[in-house]
Write a protein that holds these residues in place. Structure first.
Motif, mmCIF file in Angstrom:
data_model
loop_
_atom_site.group_PDB
_atom_site.id
_atom_site.type_symbol
_atom_site.label_atom_id
_atom_site.label_comp_id
_atom_site.label_asym_id
_atom_site.label_seq_id
_atom_site.Cartn_x
_atom_site.Cartn_y
_atom_site.Cartn_z
ATOM 1 N N ARG A 246 8.042 76.242 -22.226
ATOM 2 C CA ARG A 246 9.401 75.421 -22.941
ATOM 3 C C ARG A 246 10.453 75.583 -22.143
ATOM 4 N NH1 ARG A 246 7.930 73.036 -27.250
ATOM 5 N NH2 ARG A 246 5.957 73.579 -28.472
ATOM 6 N N THR A 247 11.179 74.231 -21.694
ATOM 7 C CA THR A 247 12.547 74.660 -21.046
ATOM 8 C C THR A 247 13.569 74.301 -21.958
ATOM 9 O OG1 THR A 247 12.621 72.150 -20.688
ATOM 10 C CG2 THR A 247 11.181 73.361 -19.054
ATOM 11 N N PRO A 248 14.664 74.898 -21.702
ATOM 12 C CA PRO A 248 15.989 74.882 -22.342
ATOM 13 C C PRO A 248 16.411 73.275 -22.444
ATOM 14 C CG PRO A 248 16.514 76.397 -20.532
ATOM 15 C CD PRO A 248 15.091 75.951 -20.418
ATOM 16 N N LEU A 249 16.697 72.889 -23.676
ATOM 17 C CA LEU A 249 17.170 71.470 -23.839
ATOM 18 C C LEU A 249 18.200 71.107 -22.808
ATOM 19 C CD1 LEU A 249 16.332 68.962 -25.403
ATOM 20 C CD2 LEU A 249 17.854 69.513 -27.226
ATOM 21 N N PRO A 250 19.312 71.846 -22.700
ATOM 22 C CA PRO A 250 20.421 71.435 -21.837
ATOM 23 C C PRO A 250 20.178 71.766 -20.444
ATOM 24 C CG PRO A 250 20.961 73.606 -22.614
ATOM 25 C CD PRO A 250 19.796 73.292 -23.294
ATOM 26 N N ALA A 251 19.186 72.065 -20.016
ATOM 27 C CA ALA A 251 18.674 72.362 -18.521
ATOM 28 C C ALA A 251 18.669 71.095 -17.841
ATOM 29 C CB ALA A 251 17.525 73.321 -18.498
ATOM 30 N N ASP A 252 19.125 71.166 -16.580
ATOM 31 C CA ASP A 252 19.094 69.792 -15.703
ATOM 32 C C ASP A 252 17.699 70.049 -14.777
ATOM 33 O OD1 ASP A 252 19.534 71.448 -13.481
ATOM 34 O OD2 ASP A 252 21.487 70.997 -13.332
ATOM 35 N N GLU A 253 17.555 68.660 -14.183
ATOM 36 C CA GLU A 253 16.382 68.749 -13.284
ATOM 37 C C GLU A 253 15.963 69.793 -12.267
ATOM 38 O OE1 GLU A 253 13.776 65.458 -10.826
ATOM 39 O OE2 GLU A 253 15.623 64.874 -12.025
ATOM 40 N N ALA A 254 17.102 70.204 -11.921
ATOM 41 C CA ALA A 254 17.044 71.088 -10.572
ATOM 42 C C ALA A 254 16.647 72.752 -11.286
ATOM 43 C CB ALA A 254 18.437 71.528 -9.711
ATOM 44 N N VAL A 255 17.176 72.935 -12.594
ATOM 45 C CA VAL A 255 16.866 74.287 -12.887
ATOM 46 C C VAL A 255 15.425 74.037 -13.542
ATOM 47 C CG1 VAL A 255 17.352 75.674 -15.130
ATOM 48 C CG2 VAL A 255 19.330 74.846 -13.489
ATOM 49 N N VAL A 256 15.070 72.815 -14.318
ATOM 50 C CA VAL A 256 13.791 72.912 -14.759
ATOM 51 C C VAL A 256 12.750 72.915 -13.593
ATOM 52 C CG1 VAL A 256 12.122 71.149 -15.940
ATOM 53 C CG2 VAL A 256 14.381 71.605 -16.813
ATOM 54 N N SER A 257 12.942 72.273 -12.577
ATOM 55 C CA SER A 257 12.124 72.461 -11.243
ATOM 56 C C SER A 257 11.722 73.786 -10.796
ATOM 57 C CB SER A 257 12.708 71.513 -10.140
ATOM 58 O OG SER A 257 11.741 71.546 -9.046
ATOM 59 N N LYS A 258 12.923 74.513 -10.834
ATOM 60 C CA LYS A 258 12.729 75.995 -10.311
ATOM 61 C C LYS A 258 12.015 76.676 -11.566
ATOM 62 C CE LYS A 258 16.187 79.529 -8.950
ATOM 63 N NZ LYS A 258 17.650 79.946 -9.125
ATOM 64 N N GLY A 259 12.024 76.268 -12.674
ATOM 65 C CA GLY A 259 11.358 77.286 -13.706
ATOM 66 C C GLY A 259 9.932 77.002 -13.685
ATOM 67 N N VAL A 260 9.472 75.602 -13.571
ATOM 68 C CA VAL A 260 8.136 74.810 -13.655
ATOM 69 C C VAL A 260 7.465 75.826 -12.294
ATOM 70 C CG1 VAL A 260 6.656 73.167 -13.154
ATOM 71 C CG2 VAL A 260 8.632 73.020 -14.772
ATOM 72 N N LYS A 261 8.230 75.517 -11.108
ATOM 73 C CA LYS A 261 7.462 76.365 -10.061
ATOM 74 C C LYS A 261 7.489 77.625 -9.927
ATOM 75 C CE LYS A 261 9.544 72.971 -6.465
ATOM 76 N NZ LYS A 261 10.531 72.662 -5.725
ATOM 77 N N ALA A 262 8.253 78.404 -10.681
ATOM 78 C CA ALA A 262 7.890 79.934 -10.932
ATOM 79 C C ALA A 262 6.903 80.094 -11.615
ATOM 80 C CB ALA A 262 9.338 80.516 -11.507
ATOM 81 N N ALA A 263 6.807 79.300 -13.134
ATOM 82 C CA ALA A 263 5.491 79.618 -13.876
ATOM 83 C C ALA A 263 4.224 79.343 -13.306
ATOM 84 C CB ALA A 263 5.871 79.061 -14.845
ATOM 85 N N ALA A 264 4.174 77.864 -12.717
ATOM 86 C CA ALA A 264 3.072 77.670 -11.941
ATOM 87 C C ALA A 264 2.612 78.433 -10.877
ATOM 88 C CB ALA A 264 3.069 76.204 -11.369
ATOM 89 N N SER A 265 3.545 78.998 -10.086
ATOM 90 C CA SER A 265 3.227 79.994 -8.954
ATOM 91 C C SER A 265 2.629 81.127 -9.453
ATOM 92 C CB SER A 265 4.429 80.046 -7.976
ATOM 93 O OG SER A 265 4.771 79.133 -7.571
ATOM 94 N N ALA A 266 3.262 81.748 -10.688
ATOM 95 C CA ALA A 266 2.578 83.170 -11.161
ATOM 96 C C ALA A 266 1.199 82.898 -11.753
ATOM 97 C CB ALA A 266 3.542 83.311 -12.176
ATOM 98 N N MET A 267 0.962 81.590 -12.445
ATOM 99 C CA MET A 267 -0.551 81.358 -12.716
ATOM 100 C C MET A 267 -1.435 81.148 -11.437
ATOM 101 S SD MET A 267 0.210 78.477 -15.835
ATOM 102 C CE MET A 267 -1.535 78.389 -16.371
ATOM 103 N N ALA A 268 -0.848 80.507 -10.295
ATOM 104 C CA ALA A 268 -1.524 80.154 -9.295
ATOM 105 C C ALA A 268 -2.250 81.487 -8.623
ATOM 106 C CB ALA A 268 -0.924 79.364 -8.227
ATOM 107 N N ARG A 269 -1.256 82.584 -8.583
ATOM 108 C CA ARG A 269 -1.530 83.810 -7.845
ATOM 109 C C ARG A 269 -2.867 84.284 -8.706
ATOM 110 N NH1 ARG A 269 4.019 84.332 -7.494
ATOM 111 N NH2 ARG A 269 4.290 85.239 -9.169
ATOM 112 N N ARG A 270 -3.274 84.145 -9.530
ATOM 113 C CA ARG A 270 -4.475 84.815 -10.330
ATOM 114 C C ARG A 270 -5.645 83.904 -10.334
ATOM 115 N NH1 ARG A 270 -3.796 88.791 -14.530
ATOM 116 N NH2 ARG A 270 -1.611 89.659 -14.366
ATOM 117 N N LEU A 271 -5.745 82.765 -9.547
ATOM 118 C CA LEU A 271 -6.744 81.622 -9.385
ATOM 119 C C LEU A 271 -7.375 82.271 -8.104
ATOM 120 C CD1 LEU A 271 -5.039 78.386 -10.421
ATOM 121 C CD2 LEU A 271 -6.225 80.033 -11.800
#
Length: 196
Positions: A163-188
């Protein structure tokens, strides 16, 4: 319709779905090349938003395929002022509170590496936490449906909800999605040659 990155390789697939049709949260194609962003060691499978039941079916179909080992749901938080990894979901219809199943479990727990995801968000300079509080929305509905319909198996896919914070802009959201997805991908694990 599931849109896959072009080219066949042995990298495992991680489906990423920004599930809100009226707020797509993040664009998977970040430049004019038209290529999807991929986490290191994995391949992004973009699943576009749809109405909840159809989307749940598309995501389940994606996870049943041998080349898709993980799923990251992405949506806004109506409560948290920080990035939040939701650790569980209740078996209720969004907005109605009615039970989804008389025989299914009342709650389902995320199979994603939650601690790794929160750590990766912190390392990216973002405020983040993990919570068992489920929001009464499509994200919780999808998380529950997918987790409760998973077969009991040690090879079950990793399924998480960021879940992303409501006021976050696209650049911040992109940074968060990439960080979370990369953490998941390391386990695959890489795909076996027969699956390619």
């Amino acid at each position: 319709m599931v849109e896959e990155s072009s080219g066949q390789d042995r990298r495992p697939g991680i489906a990423i779905c920004a599930y809100e049709t009226d707020d797509p949260v993040w664009d998977f194609v970040e430049d004019l090349s038209g290529r999807l962003w991929n986490p290191p060691g994995a391949r992004t499978v973009a699943v576009p938003a749809d109405e909840p039941d159809a989307l749940a079916q598309s995501l389940a179909d994606c996870l049943r395929r041998n080349d898709c080992q993980a799923l990251l749901l992405v949506g806004r938080s109506s409560r948290a002022p920080v990035f939040r990894v939701q650790m569980r979901a209740e078996g209720r219809t969004p907005g109605e509170g009615r039970r989804l199943s008389r025989t299914g479990p009342s709650i389902a727990r995320s199979t994603a590496p939650v601690a790794d995801m929160v750590r990766a968000l912190h390392e990216a300079g973002l405020k983040a936490d993990a919570s068992s509080d489920a929001e009464d929305d499509v994200g919780s509905y999808l998380l529950y449906r997918l987790l409760s319909e998973l077969p009991d198996s040690p090879d079950a896919p990793a399924i998480g909800l960021l879940r992303t914070p409501l006021p976050a802009d696209e650049a911040v959201v992109s940074k968060g999605v990439k960080a979370a997805a990369s953490a998941m991908a390391r386990r695959l694990s890489p795909l076996p040659r027969a699956a390619v």
